[in-house]
Design an enzyme around this catalytic site. Sequence first.
Site, mmCIF file in Angstrom:
data_model
loop_
_atom_site.group_PDB
_atom_site.id
_atom_site.type_symbol
_atom_site.label_atom_id
_atom_site.label_comp_id
_atom_site.label_asym_id
_atom_site.label_seq_id
_atom_site.Cartn_x
_atom_site.Cartn_y
_atom_site.Cartn_z
ATOM 1 N N LYS A 1 0.848 -1.191 0.000
ATOM 2 C CA LYS A 1 0.000 0.000 0.000
ATOM 3 C C LYS A 1 0.891 1.252 0.000
ATOM 4 O O LYS A 1 1.456 1.628 1.007
ATOM 5 C CB LYS A 1 -0.912 0.058 1.236
ATOM 6 C CG LYS A 1 -1.948 1.177 1.093
ATOM 7 C CD LYS A 1 -2.352 1.830 2.385
ATOM 8 C CE LYS A 1 -1.409 2.831 2.931
ATOM 9 N NZ LYS A 1 -1.246 4.086 2.172
ATOM 10 N N CYS B 1 14.328 10.900 5.450
ATOM 11 C CA CYS B 1 14.472 10.412 6.828
ATOM 12 C C CYS B 1 15.914 10.560 7.276
ATOM 13 O O CYS B 1 16.192 10.838 8.426
ATOM 14 C CB CYS B 1 14.075 8.945 6.887
ATOM 15 S SG CYS B 1 14.977 7.926 5.704
ATOM 16 N N GLU C 1 10.713 1.579 9.774
ATOM 17 C CA GLU C 1 11.730 2.528 9.303
ATOM 18 C C GLU C 1 11.139 3.916 9.467
ATOM 19 O O GLU C 1 10.250 4.308 8.705
ATOM 20 C CB GLU C 1 12.071 2.250 7.831
ATOM 21 C CG GLU C 1 12.744 0.907 7.590
ATOM 22 C CD GLU C 1 14.189 0.871 8.086
ATOM 23 O OE1 GLU C 1 14.733 1.928 8.452
ATOM 24 O OE2 GLU C 1 14.754 -0.234 8.131
ATOM 25 N N GLU D 1 11.812 16.891 13.188
ATOM 26 C CA GLU D 1 12.315 16.354 11.928
ATOM 27 C C GLU D 1 12.209 17.370 10.775
ATOM 28 O O GLU D 1 12.966 17.324 9.841
ATOM 29 C CB GLU D 1 11.582 15.055 11.571
ATOM 30 C CG GLU D 1 12.317 14.303 10.484
ATOM 31 C CD GLU D 1 11.599 13.031 10.041
ATOM 32 O OE1 GLU D 1 10.404 12.883 10.307
ATOM 33 O OE2 GLU D 1 12.264 12.187 9.419
HETATM 34 P P1 NAD Z 1 3.281 8.779 7.330
HETATM 35 O O1 NAD Z 1 3.605 8.061 8.594
HETATM 36 O O2 NAD Z 1 2.301 9.871 7.375
HETATM 37 O O3 NAD Z 1 2.743 7.751 6.238
HETATM 38 C C1 NAD Z 1 3.486 6.619 5.839
HETATM 39 C C2 NAD Z 1 2.536 5.578 5.274
HETATM 40 O O4 NAD Z 1 1.670 5.150 6.324
HETATM 41 C C3 NAD Z 1 1.616 6.087 4.163
HETATM 42 O O5 NAD Z 1 1.421 5.055 3.221
HETATM 43 C C4 NAD Z 1 0.319 6.383 4.900
HETATM 44 O O6 NAD Z 1 -0.820 6.312 4.063
HETATM 45 C C5 NAD Z 1 0.306 5.268 5.933
HETATM 46 N N1 NAD Z 1 -0.465 5.525 7.153
HETATM 47 C C6 NAD Z 1 -0.753 6.716 7.739
HETATM 48 N N2 NAD Z 1 -1.468 6.511 8.866
HETATM 49 C C7 NAD Z 1 -1.625 5.166 9.003
HETATM 50 C C8 NAD Z 1 -2.251 4.327 9.967
HETATM 51 N N3 NAD Z 1 -2.852 4.824 11.037
HETATM 52 N N4 NAD Z 1 -2.208 2.984 9.803
HETATM 53 C C9 NAD Z 1 -1.556 2.449 8.735
HETATM 54 N N5 NAD Z 1 -0.959 3.188 7.785
HETATM 55 C C10 NAD Z 1 -0.983 4.534 7.916
HETATM 56 O O7 NAD Z 1 4.684 9.249 6.726
HETATM 57 P P2 NAD Z 1 4.940 10.121 5.424
HETATM 58 O O8 NAD Z 1 4.548 11.528 5.738
HETATM 59 O O9 NAD Z 1 4.374 9.453 4.236
HETATM 60 O O10 NAD Z 1 6.527 9.999 5.290
HETATM 61 C C11 NAD Z 1 7.409 10.817 5.978
HETATM 62 C C12 NAD Z 1 7.978 10.113 7.194
HETATM 63 O O11 NAD Z 1 8.559 8.869 6.801
HETATM 64 C C13 NAD Z 1 9.099 10.884 7.854
HETATM 65 O O12 NAD Z 1 8.959 10.825 9.251
HETATM 66 C C14 NAD Z 1 10.342 10.131 7.414
HETATM 67 O O13 NAD Z 1 11.439 10.271 8.268
HETATM 68 C C15 NAD Z 1 9.856 8.736 7.376
HETATM 69 N N6 NAD Z 1 10.712 7.933 6.519
HETATM 70 C C16 NAD Z 1 11.554 7.006 7.077
HETATM 71 C C17 NAD Z 1 12.425 6.277 6.277
HETATM 72 C C18 NAD Z 1 13.384 5.282 6.854
HETATM 73 O O14 NAD Z 1 13.889 4.455 6.098
HETATM 74 N N7 NAD Z 1 13.668 5.309 8.148
HETATM 75 C C19 NAD Z 1 12.428 6.496 4.902
HETATM 76 C C20 NAD Z 1 11.558 7.455 4.362
HETATM 77 C C21 NAD Z 1 10.698 8.158 5.172
#
Ligand code: NAD
Length: 485
Positions: free
Chosen positions: A178, A287, A253, A386
């Site tokens: 997803k 990230c 992650e 962040e």
């Molecule tokens: P997010 O947590 O808002 O969303 C990530 C994913 O989770 C999306 O697909 C979203 O639709 C889904 N999601 C949101 N709420 C959910 C829930 N309650 N249950 C299940 N799924 C849910 O993050 P974002 O804004 O898309 O991405 C940015 C964040 O991701 C930053 O904090 C960044 O640091 C982190 N990130 C981490 C890595 C890593 O490898 N450590 C890599 C890239 C991004």
Amino acid sequence: MTYDGPTALYIGGNWVPAADDETIETVDPATEDAYASVACAGESDIDDAVAAAEEAADRDAEWRSIGPSERGQYLSAMADEIEEMKDEIVLVESHDNGKTPFEATLDVDMVIDTFRYYAGFTDKIHGETIPVPGSRVDYTRREPIGVTGHISPWNYPFQLAGRSVAPALACGNSVVLKPSSTTPLSALYYAKAADAVGLPPGVLNVVPGSGRNAGTALATHEDVDHVAFTGSTGVGKSIMEYAAEDVSGVTLELGGKGPNIVFEDADLEAAAKGCHYGIFMNAGQMCWAGSRLLVHESVHDEVVDRVVERAQATPLGSGIDDDGRMGPLVNESHRDDVLEYIETGVSEGATIACGGGVPEDRSTGYYVEPTVFTDVTNEMTIARAEIFGPVLSVIPFSDRQEALDIANDSLYGLMAGVWTKNIDVAHDTAERLEYGMVSVNEYPVTFPQTPFGGYKESGFGREQGAEAIREYTQVKNVNINVDTR
Ligand code: NAD
């Protein structure tokens, strides 16, 4: 440019509309124009996708019965398909996310390498024999977990989805992916590749949808055996809570607040170049962004001048029909959040050395100027949060211990950078940094072969390399009493 890629959900080997005909409407962040309309999965679509994956994961189903080398050939063929579609995926990713084609190309290349890397792993996933007392043979088997759910973010939509899907497939699992509803498009190309190579139906399902509906439905589904989540720390904590309900596995992650530590003996030009790249690549939406620059006080001004000079010279633009090297932020609300952090930095007493707002010549598109703050202390919001945008906070230090104290004083522990010519300082600092990844004299860098993941609230488990094979298999111990006397 109009989008003419896949627009449906991919479930059980079929392209299908969402059960309730919901769609996601995407906007190109560089032009603010509508770009694509794709199916938006709801709860019943997730149920269908998980059911298809479960059927494909059955012990007697084709995917579980083929030999490991044949599984590798599927991954290898998918890498070839992705390579064939590379130019198209790069442009779609740029229009969907705002990253430049140069950046999107790096992402697609990384995915191709990742699929090839894991294609070579499928016949090297083995257990071990264990010496035990008596007339016994004792051994372990590494078995697939079953159905793995993959929830990916918007900042590296194609690359991060592939990073966890490839090892999960290599280990013999069936996958439900997803992608983020903010950038749903490129993930559908995995379905195209699977379709083209004839991956057995149900082994890979792709279901774009919102986090609130599709994400929660997937993460809480009782038939999903492991969730690989990449996203924010807040949502990651919820994913861990959901998993506790039925004691299933997670790979998390999450966020970061990377320090780049520049010691006084460093090659200052190389450090400035790396620190600039480490925060302004992908418009800082990373990230592993090196969003804190910790610099020895004796070289502070010189390093700041060099980074500022580079920041001011960075051409802004989509990179599609201009020479832009830093694109817009992903959408308007995220740009507003980043601008608010910049205001907070000023109100808490930091000084803007460059940037700080919306560029005058970019009235269309969600651009923010590359911004460097000096006079930052590690207690300020801009040093702790962040931000996830092109905002660098510079903090001086006077000795190695102080640099380590500042670097380690963070909720996060994803990636840290060290710049020095002294090998003793490099090793000692790397050892004492509370980070899952440390990079010396370049930043940031990772390879399909090397483990990716964080300490503290940056995550749990590891993607990439042999570590990911441990994430996507479960160990069975078999003991055989061979004493037949
Ligand atoms: P997010 O947590 O808002 O969303 C990530 C994913 O989770 C999306 O697909 C979203 O639709 C889904 N999601 C949101 N709420 C959910 C829930 N309650 N249950 C299940 N799924 C849910 O993050 P974002 O804004 O898309 O991405 C940015 C964040 O991701 C930053 O904090 C960044 O640091 C982190 N990130 C981490 C890595 C890593 O490898 N450590 C890599 C890239 C991004």
